[in-house]
Motif scaffolding. Structure first.
Motif, short mmCIF file in Angstrom:
data_model
loop_
_atom_site.label_atom_id
_atom_site.label_comp_id
_atom_site.label_asym_id
_atom_site.label_seq_id
_atom_site.Cartn_x
_atom_site.Cartn_y
_atom_site.Cartn_z
N THR A 30 -8.02 -5.17 -0.30
CA THR A 30 -6.58 -5.15 -0.30
C THR A 30 -6.09 -3.71 -0.99
OG1 THR A 30 -6.47 -7.37 -0.06
CG2 THR A 30 -4.48 -6.59 -0.56
N VAL A 31 -6.55 -3.63 -2.14
CA VAL A 31 -6.18 -2.68 -3.25
C VAL A 31 -6.40 -1.36 -2.49
CG1 VAL A 31 -6.67 -1.67 -5.38
CG2 VAL A 31 -6.41 -3.84 -5.33
N SER B 263 8.82 11.07 1.91
CA SER B 263 7.85 9.79 2.39
C SER B 263 8.53 9.15 3.64
CB SER B 263 7.86 8.53 1.33
OG SER B 263 7.33 9.31 0.25
N GLN C 241 6.52 -2.18 5.43
CA GLN C 241 7.50 -2.09 4.60
C GLN C 241 8.75 -2.47 5.01
OE1 GLN C 241 7.51 -1.82 1.51
NE2 GLN C 241 9.23 -0.48 0.76
N PRO D 131 6.68 3.26 4.84
CA PRO D 131 5.07 2.72 4.84
C PRO D 131 4.92 1.45 5.77
CG PRO D 131 5.95 2.85 2.59
CD PRO D 131 7.14 3.08 3.43
N VAL D 132 3.74 1.30 6.41
CA VAL D 132 3.53 0.43 7.44
C VAL D 132 3.80 -1.16 6.51
CG1 VAL D 132 1.88 -0.63 8.89
CG2 VAL D 132 1.74 2.00 8.47
N GLU E 184 3.00 9.72 3.08
CA GLU E 184 3.70 10.70 2.62
C GLU E 184 3.47 11.97 3.69
OE1 GLU E 184 5.61 12.64 -1.13
OE2 GLU E 184 3.65 13.46 -0.26
N VAL F 245 -3.78 -0.88 0.50
CA VAL F 245 -2.61 -0.62 0.04
C VAL F 245 -2.53 0.89 -0.45
CG1 VAL F 245 -0.68 -1.12 -1.69
CG2 VAL F 245 -2.03 -2.85 -0.27
N ARG F 246 -3.39 1.20 -1.33
CA ARG F 246 -3.60 2.59 -1.90
C ARG F 246 -3.62 3.56 -0.54
NH1 ARG F 246 -7.47 4.14 -4.63
NH2 ARG F 246 -6.19 5.73 -5.47
N LEU G 104 -2.54 3.37 2.35
CA LEU G 104 -1.23 3.31 3.03
C LEU G 104 -0.39 4.03 2.20
CD1 LEU G 104 -0.80 -0.37 4.12
CD2 LEU G 104 -0.98 1.61 5.66
N ALA G 105 -0.38 3.97 1.08
CA ALA G 105 0.80 4.93 0.14
C ALA G 105 0.35 6.25 0.43
CB ALA G 105 0.63 4.28 -1.31
N LEU G 106 -0.89 6.56 0.24
CA LEU G 106 -1.13 7.86 0.30
C LEU G 106 -0.88 8.86 1.59
CD1 LEU G 106 -4.38 7.96 -1.92
CD2 LEU G 106 -2.29 8.97 -2.64
#
Lengths: 233, 129
Positions: free
Chosen positions: B95-96, B113, B119, B116-117, B107, B99-100, B102-104
């Protein structure tokens, strides 16, 4: 600025992990200069599952924002920010708290030992006096002493969030902790990798609402220290 | 048959039914369901015919049949806790990582940005702290 020390470095990435810091993130980012010691600065904010306008305000202040859709913890947010910094060609990375506890005016002092080639990792060292809440003072003092006893490396402040390191050093201290235990793990890995470490005394500002490490986090950090010691730290 | 035997049998039957329902909802694989059915059927047999196991109590140096059942139960529970703990850790790590990533990846190259998916667009007036 010493002209001999800039060619080795291109850009400083200031990584700011933030969660629900809409009230303070703007002030923090506004204080960060566009250059540090002559090097361009890139502000990288990692919005760690905020439910307020943290990301929006950070963008308004020119930061690049990376959003965790759910809250993962400070360690995971720092890791995302560092990965983004490396991808953006930052070869010096600075970690800074989003709650306004650190002064942007300390950034030149924090990166100076790296730019001069004296250190791979620079740690901020807070003064355990004055405005620091009594429980935080006791917890920090205890964890710092325990760290010395368990790992043999002595630092003035093992929990300070203001740190700087080179991109090479980042690969050596790359952590697994997703929470507040990240600072401790980073130091253990730095000691194992025999990184050159330097400490710089910094000023800290404590606001009315303390949002940093809690007593429960302190116990988690202690557990992490025991786990790291047992795994050969 | 004593009251505790009846209670154990009723418990095992109820758990077998629950296992069946879970399997029908496809929350269990066939092999996992078979394993759990074996546990519940075993419990029914041990409860209904405790004499069947009396012969193994002696060679195992266990004083009473109930002690053997307790030891087996503790071993089974310890195994389950270990397996669950490792699976939760594994899921947490994945999961971590997700999520990381997705965040990267959210952008854009120009530094702006994207949403995000996953959000949810929030009303700032409602969520501002």
């Amino acid at each position: 600025m010493n002209p001999d020390r800039t060619p080795r470095h291109h850009r400083v990435g200031v990584v700011v992990p933030a969660r629900n810091e809409a009230d303070r993130i703007g002030h923090v980012l506004a204080g960060i200069a566009s250059t540090v010691e002559g090097l361009p600065v890139l502000c990288l904010v990692v919005d760690d599952g905020s439910s307020d306008r943290t990301a929006e305000i950070a963008r308004e202040h020119g930061a690049r924002v990376f959003t965790h859709v759910i809250n993962l913890g400070k360690g995971a947010a720092m890791k995302t920010g560092c990965a983004a910094g490396l991808a953006a060609d930052c070869d010096v990375l600075v970690l800074m708290d989003a709650d306004g506890q650190h002064r942007a005016s300390d950034l030149p002092a924090i990166v100076a030992p790296i730019l001069s080639g004296e250190a791979d990792l620079v740690l901020g060292r807070r003064r355990f006096t004055g405005d620091m809440p009594a429980t935080a003072r006791l917890g920090n003092w205890g964890l710092t002493r325990l760290f010395s006893l368990m790992f043999g490396a002595t630092y003035g402040d093992t929990q300070c969030g203001l740190r700087a390191f080179t991109s090479d050093a980042y690969h050596k201290v790359d952590w697994l902790a997703t929470d507040y235990a990240v600072e401790t793990e980073m130091l253990v890995r730095a000691a194992r990798a025999r990184l050159r470490t330097s400490e710089v005394e910094i000023d800290t500002i404590y606001h009315d609402v303390y949002k940093g490490t809690t007593m429960l986090d302190g116990l988690r950090i202690l557990g992490q220290m025991i786990r790291l010691r047992m795994s050969g730290g | 048959m004593t009251g505790i035997q009846l209670l154990a049998i009723a418990f095992a039957v109820a758990m077998a039914f629950w296992t069946y329902r879970t399997y029908r909802r496809r929350d269990l694989l066939a092999a996992e369901a078979a394993l759990w059915f074996a546990v519940w059927i075993g419990l029914v047999f041990v409860s209904a015919f405790p004499d069947l196991l009396r012969n193994v109590v002696g060679p195992l140096k266990v004083a009473r049949l109930l002690d053997l059942v307790m030891i087996l139960a503790i071993l089974l529970l310890s195994t389950i806790v270990f397996v669950l703990n490792s699976r939760v850790r594994h899921m947490e790590r994945r999961t971590v990582e997700l999520v990381r990533r997705l965040a990267l990846s959210a952008e854009e190259p120009d530094g702006n940005s994207k949403q995000p998916v996953g959000q949810v667009q929030r009303d700032p007036a409602k969520t501002a702290e």
